[in-house]
Design an enzyme around this catalytic site. Structure first.
Site, PDB file in Angstrom:
ATOM      1  N   LYS A 195      64.915  51.922  22.823  1.00 53.20           N
ATOM      2  CA  LYS A 195      64.167  50.714  22.485  1.00 53.20           C
ATOM      3  C   LYS A 195      62.908  51.023  21.663  1.00 53.20           C
ATOM      4  O   LYS A 195      62.442  50.182  20.912  1.00 53.20           O
ATOM      5  CB  LYS A 195      63.758  49.964  23.759  1.00 53.20           C
ATOM      6  CG  LYS A 195      64.868  49.746  24.784  1.00 53.20           C
ATOM      7  CD  LYS A 195      65.577  48.463  24.566  1.00 53.20           C
ATOM      8  CE  LYS A 195      66.527  47.996  25.646  1.00 53.20           C
ATOM      9  NZ  LYS A 195      67.395  48.917  26.315  1.00 53.20           N
TER      10      LYS A 195
HETATM   11  C1  LIG Z   1      68.724  48.660  26.655  1.00 52.41           C
HETATM   12  C2  LIG Z   1      69.571  49.841  26.930  1.00 52.41           C
HETATM   13  C3  LIG Z   1      70.967  49.795  26.720  1.00 52.41           C
HETATM   14  C4  LIG Z   1      71.674  48.549  26.278  1.00 52.41           C
HETATM   15  O1  LIG Z   1      71.376  48.202  24.949  1.00 52.41           O
HETATM   16  P1  LIG Z   1      71.668  46.732  24.409  1.00 52.41           P
HETATM   17  O2  LIG Z   1      71.060  46.689  23.059  1.00 52.41           O
HETATM   18  O3  LIG Z   1      70.998  45.807  25.376  1.00 52.41           O
HETATM   19  O4  LIG Z   1      73.141  46.562  24.403  1.00 52.41           O
HETATM   20  C5  LIG Z   1      71.692  50.961  26.931  1.00 52.41           C
HETATM   21  N1  LIG Z   1      71.096  52.091  27.366  1.00 52.41           N
HETATM   22  C6  LIG Z   1      69.777  52.154  27.585  1.00 52.41           C
HETATM   23  C7  LIG Z   1      69.187  53.427  28.080  1.00 52.41           C
HETATM   24  C8  LIG Z   1      68.968  51.043  27.369  1.00 52.41           C
HETATM   25  O5  LIG Z   1      67.650  51.120  27.588  1.00 52.41           O
END
Ligand SMILES: *Cc1c(COP(=O)(O)O)cnc(C)c1O
Length: 499
Positions: free
Chosen positions: A114
């Site tokens: 993120k």
């Molecule tokens: C947010 C997240 C996901 C999922 O990603 P999306 O964009 O919501 O599909 C997968 N793995 C981790 C470690 C995350 O933080």
């Protein structure tokens, strides 16, 4: 000029900066670009000469065409041009074999992918607001399944003209994730634990965005709501960059030939990350297959196999909590795209989803746009164990889900295409589960979270992710816990009574 339109046809087309500032279409619906820019092969190959910052500029610019080149640079430089990421390549590739490569998306300040978007998005948002001569304080509401919360807090903390309020499901995130959030400093940050699950948090926040009366009350007080979740286009567009980056990286290492197609495997929850990959494919990046990997909450696997989306099922709390989601918001964008912008159909499906918890799309429509699969808890642990024992490389639980789904796919399809698996979090972020996978459950006994981190560090002979250091010493600054019906009340309390 690219304009942004609502997936439900209920909003006039707006500029990129307006789409980012507003976040979500007020009456429900998400912004998407009316047209997707297409890159020629030579433009893609030229990215091999770029660093991450300039690759990001290349890929993002055509989407944000009401930003001048300087404005865009001002947003991207503080994110990717400094030392926020603990790796000079920002998102390096780790090659497991000739065919399998992990794209490490976890070198940012909060140890999950993120950061790639949320380090830049606050700049995109404040710049967008300034362009539209906004006078109001921007209030970022975030619902998090664990990782978005901290990444958004780090991105927005102390950013002038903004405040950020994060809601996370109480006791449904890892201890480390919780501490990362509750120890956040900054004079504009608020963190609230909600007695419910992620979907409760996300639904409440979406309702608040859509509540025009409430928004007017806030506007009178000088506040304007926006979103840092992947429902905001400003979150999604920076994620397209690393698909191009990974491709250029493989080219540069001569692992693939120019134009050769590759697969991407994406551990998926809210469908934001993989949707960015889908946009990259539409832009002309040579992608063979996109693999949508789910954990035991396999609503997306079922959907892609049957065309029936059904959230009426048991919600499992798993060891990959950032994927514990039954309503994947960005699927709405995807459906809008693959129906050829059929806003009426989308409105109908989303109404069914809201009212009945399910909708049926045409299986034929989905085709093989995505390969979907899932891993259960035992399979996830097994994948971590196997990769560590065979390759001496640690996967976090989310990335492990991706690895397992990839293995299943290979076995079934015999596909031998070079594949990139998005490594979405540092293994240290989910240290207890990773240690359990490698050494068995017994080894967790009598160990607190920090002893576990140290043990993992020894095993890995590596070093703890810098973003997780000293967590133990930091004071807890946020202690609010509320019922799921009290989310709006909490916002009122923070904004209107100033407590
Ligand atoms: C947010 C997240 C996901 C999922 O990603 P999306 O964009 O919501 O599909 C997968 N793995 C981790 C470690 C995350 O933080």
């Amino acid at each position: 000029m690219t304009s942004y339109i609502s997936t439900r046809g209920n909003y006039p087309p707006v500029s990129a900066s307006a789409a980012i500032k507003v976040g979500m279409v007020p009456a429900g619906g998400l912004f998407v670009p009316d047209e997707i820019p297409v890159f020629t092969n030579s433009r893609i190959f030229a990215l091999t000469e770029c660093d991450y910052l300039s690759a990001a500029r290349e890929v993002i610019a055509p989407f944000l065409d009401d930003f001048t080149a300087d404005e865009l640079s001002d947003c991207l430089k503080p994110a990717y041009g400094g030392s926020n990421f603990h790796h000079p390549l920002i998102a390096p590739l780790h090659s497991l074999t000739e065919k399998v490569h992990f794209l490490e998306l976890w070198h940012g300040p909060t140890a999950a992918f993120k950061d790639l978007a949320l380090q830049v998005m606050p700049f995109l948002l404040t710049r967008s607001a300034a362009k539209l001569s906004g006078q109001k304080e921007i209030i970022i509401l975030v619902a998090t399944s664990g990782d978005t919360g901290k990444a958004a807090l780090e991105g927005f903390k102390n950013v002038p003209g903004t405040r950020i309020i994060v809601f996370y499901p109480y006791r449904k995130v890892s201890k480390i994730q919780e501490l990362q959030m509750t120890t956040t400093d900054g004079d504009n940050t608020y963190v609230v634990a909600v007695k419910g699950n992620f979907d409760d948090c996300q639904s409440a926040v979406k309702e608040i965005f859509a509540d025009q009366r409430f928004n007017r009350i806030l506007a009178d007080e000088g506040f304007e709501l926006s979103s840092a979740n992947s429902i905001n286009w400003g979150r999604l567009v920076p994620q397209i960059v690393y698909y191009f980056w990974a491709y250029a990286g493989l080219l540069k290492k001569k692992i693939i030939a120019p134009g050769e197609k590759i697969n991407f495997v994406v551990p998926t929850g809210n469908f934001g990350n993989i949707l960015a990959g889908w946009y990259a494919q539409k832009m002309g990046l040579p992608i063979h297959k996109l693999l949508c990997a789910s954990n035991k909450n396999k609503v997306l696997t079922d959907f892609f196999h049957t065309g029936f989306y059904d959230r009426n099922r048991k919600f499992w709390q798993t060891r990959s909590p950032s994927m514990d989601i039954l309503i994947s918001s960005n699927l709405e964008r995807f459906l809008f795209e693959i129906t050829g912008h059929d806003a009426e159909k989308i409105t109908h499906w989303m109404k069914e989803l809201a009212e009945k918890g399910s909708f049926r799309a045409d299986k034929k429509l989905l085709g093989d746009s995505m390969i979907a699969g899932f891993a259960d808890e035992e399979e996830t642990l097994e994948a971590i164990r196997e990769v560590f024992n065979s390759y001496n490389y640690l996967l976090d639980t989310h990335t492990a889900v991706g690895y397992k789904v990839y293995q299943d796919y290979c076995r079934k399809s015999g596909d031998n295409t070079v594949t990139v698996i998005n490594a979405t979090a540092s293994p240290y972020k989910f240290a207890a589960s990773v240690l359990e996978a490698i050494q068995g459950k017994e080894c967790l006994q009598e160990k607190d979270e920090f002893a576990i981190l140290r043990r993992l560090e020894e095993l890995d002979k590596g070093s703890l992710h810098p973003g997780l250091q000293n967590l133990q010493q930091k004071p807890i600054l946020h202690r609010t816990i509320c019922e799921k019906g009290e989310i709006r009340g909490q916002i009122e309390k923070i904004l209107l009574t100033g407590s």
